[in-house]
Write a protein that holds these residues in place. Sequence first.
Motif, PDB file in Angstrom:
ATOM      1  N   GLY A  51      24.827  36.423  17.316  1.00  0.00           N
ATOM      2  CA  GLY A  51      26.051  37.055  17.774  1.00  0.00           C
ATOM      3  C   GLY A  51      27.236  36.723  16.885  1.00  0.00           C
ATOM      4  O   GLY A  51      28.036  37.599  16.548  1.00  0.00           O
ATOM      5  N   LEU A  52      27.355  35.453  16.489  1.00  0.00           N
ATOM      6  CA  LEU A  52      28.447  35.050  15.604  1.00  0.00           C
ATOM      7  C   LEU A  52      28.315  35.687  14.231  1.00  0.00           C
ATOM      8  O   LEU A  52      29.290  36.158  13.638  1.00  0.00           O
ATOM      9  CB  LEU A  52      28.482  33.521  15.479  1.00  0.00           C
ATOM     10  N   ARG A  53      27.092  35.700  13.706  1.00  0.00           N
ATOM     11  CA  ARG A  53      26.873  36.331  12.402  1.00  0.00           C
ATOM     12  C   ARG A  53      27.188  37.827  12.459  1.00  0.00           C
ATOM     13  O   ARG A  53      27.785  38.380  11.525  1.00  0.00           O
ATOM     14  CB  ARG A  53      25.435  36.114  11.932  1.00  0.00           C
ATOM     15  N   HIS A  54      26.801  38.451  13.563  1.00  0.00           N
ATOM     16  CA  HIS A  54      27.098  39.882  13.702  1.00  0.00           C
ATOM     17  C   HIS A  54      28.609  40.111  13.755  1.00  0.00           C
ATOM     18  O   HIS A  54      29.118  41.087  13.186  1.00  0.00           O
ATOM     19  CB  HIS A  54      26.440  40.434  14.968  1.00  0.00           C
ATOM     20  N   GLY A  55      29.323  39.202  14.439  1.00  0.00           N
ATOM     21  CA  GLY A  55      30.775  39.299  14.477  1.00  0.00           C
ATOM     22  C   GLY A  55      31.401  39.145  13.100  1.00  0.00           C
ATOM     23  O   GLY A  55      32.346  39.858  12.742  1.00  0.00           O
ATOM     24  N   ILE A  56      30.852  38.221  12.295  1.00  0.00           N
ATOM     25  CA  ILE A  56      31.333  38.045  10.920  1.00  0.00           C
ATOM     26  C   ILE A  56      31.050  39.286  10.093  1.00  0.00           C
ATOM     27  O   ILE A  56      31.908  39.753   9.322  1.00  0.00           O
ATOM     28  CB  ILE A  56      30.682  36.796  10.286  1.00  0.00           C
ATOM     29  N   TYR A  57      29.842  39.833  10.244  1.00  0.00           N
ATOM     30  CA  TYR A  57      29.511  41.073   9.537  1.00  0.00           C
ATOM     31  C   TYR A  57      30.472  42.192   9.942  1.00  0.00           C
ATOM     32  O   TYR A  57      30.904  43.004   9.098  1.00  0.00           O
ATOM     33  CB  TYR A  57      28.088  41.511   9.866  1.00  0.00           C
TER      34      TYR A  57
END
Length: 384
Positions: A51-57
């Motif tokens: 979820g955090l990585r997707h938010g960064i993306y």
Amino acid sequence: MASALVDVRDPGLDRPLLWTVALLALAGLVIVTSASLQIAETRLDSPFHYGLRHGIYLLASVGLGVFVYCCVPLTLLEKLRFAMLPVALVALVMVFIPGLGREVNGSTRWIALPGLTIQASEIVKLCFVLYLAGYIAQHKAALESGWKAFLLPLGVLAALTFMLLLQPDFGAVVVLGIAAMGMLFLAGVPTLRFLIIGLAVVALGAVVALAEPYRVARLMSFTDPWADQYGAGYQLTQSLIAFGRGHWLGVGLGNSVQKLFYLPEAHTDFVFAVLAEEWGLVGTLAMIVGFAVLGWRLFVIGRGLEQRGFLYHAYLVYGTALVLCAQAFINVGVNMGVLPTKGLTLPFVSYGGSSLLICSVMIALVLRASTEQSRLQARGRSKR
């Protein structure tokens, strides 16, 4: 200079399109986070990792989209249209270079760069649309009257298709084919040519499907997934179970059972099934309506540009509409069991940095096209 031509506050900016994309992306962030909690906690001991990585993306995609919108004039891209083909071919070749190419689930589709893994087919989709839009703008009259102008872009498509099948990435081939045929049809190519080419593609597709046993198995599992529910039909049966559990309003955000290692790729290819389970029929219809509005706005913008004589802009928008709508339709169809299983993400919704980045660039170019023609028309009226 580019930022002077197009301003983010420009009245020509298509805000309904922008809001639709924003809502789809935010819904994607929520459902990806929910769908990936258990798998992230088990594999990485960090439930919010994906979820955090997707938010960064997502933030990176917004930044890239703003840059493209403000700083990349479409006149420059039109001049560089033939440079798009070498870029696409380089991306396809890179996946086979040891140390750069990365194999996932038996397919070599990824380019491993420091800090980022890029799916080559995403780059190819963008480059091909940019190339074909410029080609149509330059040769529209010839496309309507002769075979030679029609066959040249199909030859380019065939070369890209061959490279994609080597990976293999059959889903990307289907999306590219739909985009190419759709753009050429909108350019005025006679229907008879599509019929002839269509028959040839069907025959070739049958040969390709029969060449690899797993492709035949996928087709068979699509027609009757319950016949081999623990083998070839496993993904589809688990997806259908998720839809069945969702009922009208779903089981509630975070309460999906199918994402607990029953449904493979729950946060990527089958995120729509998790959404159906947690948000129910109401949620799935809302998502489908969102993509319908997205497609409608894109075609409205493209039609307006074509009527005003902005051919390159128009066919860039048409190509974007066809790529995004085809990919969304296929992903939803696969999740619902009405299409054979394909490894395609749901645009703006599924987990994946390269998909978000490329989709963001496409939408930024569409918004740029709309505001450029609005500004140029306003300048023309002021001169008169």
